[in-house]
Design an enzyme around this catalytic site. Structure first.
Site, PDB file in Angstrom:
ATOM      1  N   HIS A  72       0.816  -1.214   0.000  1.00  8.69           N
ATOM      2  CA  HIS A  72       0.000   0.000   0.000  1.00  8.69           C
ATOM      3  C   HIS A  72       0.853   1.269   0.000  1.00  8.69           C
ATOM      4  O   HIS A  72       0.398   2.334  -0.406  1.00  8.69           O
ATOM      5  CB  HIS A  72      -0.989  -0.007   1.173  1.00  8.69           C
ATOM      6  CG  HIS A  72      -0.404   0.324   2.504  1.00  8.69           C
ATOM      7  ND1 HIS A  72      -0.056  -0.639   3.430  1.00  8.69           N
ATOM      8  CD2 HIS A  72      -0.106   1.506   3.091  1.00  8.69           C
ATOM      9  CE1 HIS A  72       0.423  -0.062   4.519  1.00  8.69           C
ATOM     10  NE2 HIS A  72       0.411   1.240   4.339  1.00  8.69           N
ATOM     11  N   ASP A 102       0.185  -7.424   1.253  1.00 10.38           N
ATOM     12  CA  ASP A 102       0.657  -6.084   1.585  1.00 10.38           C
ATOM     13  C   ASP A 102       2.175  -6.029   1.681  1.00 10.38           C
ATOM     14  O   ASP A 102       2.731  -5.311   2.504  1.00 10.38           O
ATOM     15  CB  ASP A 102       0.020  -5.551   2.872  1.00 10.38           C
ATOM     16  CG  ASP A 102       0.106  -4.022   2.958  1.00 10.38           C
ATOM     17  OD1 ASP A 102       0.283  -3.385   1.904  1.00 10.38           O
ATOM     18  OD2 ASP A 102       0.017  -3.476   4.063  1.00 10.38           O
ATOM     19  N   SER A 181       4.594   2.422   8.279  1.00 15.14           N
ATOM     20  CA  SER A 181       4.305   1.328   7.362  1.00 15.14           C
ATOM     21  C   SER A 181       5.518   1.010   6.496  1.00 15.14           C
ATOM     22  O   SER A 181       6.131   1.901   5.901  1.00 15.14           O
ATOM     23  CB  SER A 181       3.128   1.680   6.456  1.00 15.14           C
ATOM     24  OG  SER A 181       1.928   1.676   7.177  1.00 15.14           O
TER      25      SER A 181
END
Length: 328
Positions: A72, A102, A181
């Site tokens: 993402h 992911d 992230s």
């Protein structure tokens, strides 16, 4: 004259010793892992040139300059820039991304710092110390510490109409913020056991584990830039078996079929809602992840044996998985 030690001083020293040990561990891991973690800024070509579309963190994991991050984080990007804590900066390219796990792989265009050591999330235990290293809010080399607060969590993901669940996600209370992230989740030995992927709520963070399944995904991204997956066309949920079912099958858990997609390989094989899938590809299955980790390129178009319990009878079925296609 004998002087008794001050009880308050002794108590203070006793209180400091565990904190000192904890601090030394976190400091050691921070010093070990931080050089391998980059802040990344992703860009995409637009009419007015390259524009920033997002950012996050990434972890060097090979000698020749490949980095791991989240899918993402790089979604919609064709390149970007990376900055390391030592001041090293470079352009980066997107090698491949897999939205259903992911995970993504990127590569620096010049020499990057040496790789971090990848560990194995299967060895983690609830309560174990973990350290998160990333670039929250753009602050390069930020370190937070906490414990594994849960294992075996599930993180729903989707690409178009394709829904999937990332299994065995690590839950931690190490503070994560926007920009974390793609960063590293390390154990007390400085081994990378997860890639931080989401903030689940106040005091809760999630990380994609480094394990046998994700290593297979990473290898596919390195080789092909994508992950070829097999499609069965069923939705299942883990359930415990009753005592008679345990005696009949020798297993304590199975996957209950919730839905079978019409015309899918599972439908053609004869699976029905309510069936209890015991084995797939010759292996016992008791979690959704057990089935998902078998559905990769090598079983596409090949006979795929299934054993299912229906009304007390074990059925031997054969499906022929199709290739899962990306939405158009």
């Amino acid at each position: 004259m004998n002087v008794l030690p001050d009880a308050r001083s002794a108590g203070s020293r006793d209180a400091e010793e565990p904190l000192d040990a904890y601090s030394r561990t976190v400091i050691g891991v921070a010093e070990t892992v931080t050089p391998h973690v980059a802040a990344i800024e992703m860009t995409a070509a637009r009419r007015n040139g390259q524009v920033r579309i997002g950012g996050g963190s990434a972890v060097v994991f090979t000698e020749d300059g490949y980095l791991l991050t989240n899918a993402h984080v790089v979604a919609g990007a064709d390149g970007g820039r990376a900055a390391f804590a030592d001041g090293t900066r470079m352009e980066i390219d997107v090698v491949g991304a897999d939205p259903l796990s992911d995970l993504a792989v990127i590569r620096g265009r010049m020499a990057v710092p040496p790789p971090a050591v990848l560990g194995d999330a299967e060895t983690l235990r609830v309560g174990q110390l973990v350290i998160a290293v990333g670039t929250p809010l753009g602050l390069t080399g930020s370190v937070t510490a906490g414990v594994v607060s849960g294992l075996g969590r599930s993180l729903p993901t989707s690409v178009g109409r394709t829904r999937r669940v990332i299994e065995d996600v690590i839950q931690t209370d190490a503070a994560l913020n926007p920009g974390s992230s793609g960063g590293a989740l390390a154990d007390a030995h400085g081994r990378i056991v997860g890639i931080n992927t989401a903030v689940a709520g106040i005091g809760l963070g999630l990380a994609v584990p480094i394990n046998a399944t994700t290593r297979r995904i990473i290898s596919a991204l390195l080789a092909d830039g994508r992950v070829r997956r097999a499609y069965l066309g069923l939705v299942s949920t883990p359930v415990p078996l009753s005592e008679p079912e345990v005696l009949r099958t020798g297993q304590r858990r199975a996957l209950r079929v919730v839905e079978v997609i019409a015309g899918s390989p599972a439908d053609d094989a004869g699976l029905r809602p309510g069936d209890l899938v015991l084995r797939a590809g010759g292996r016992p299955v008791s979690r959704a992840g057990d089935l998902q980790q078998l559905l990769f390129a090598d079983v596409i178009g090949a006979p795929f044996p299934l054993a299912a319990l229906r009304s007390g009878v074990v059925l031997d079925l054969v499906a022929v998985p199709q290739e899962m296609t990306e939405p158009g």
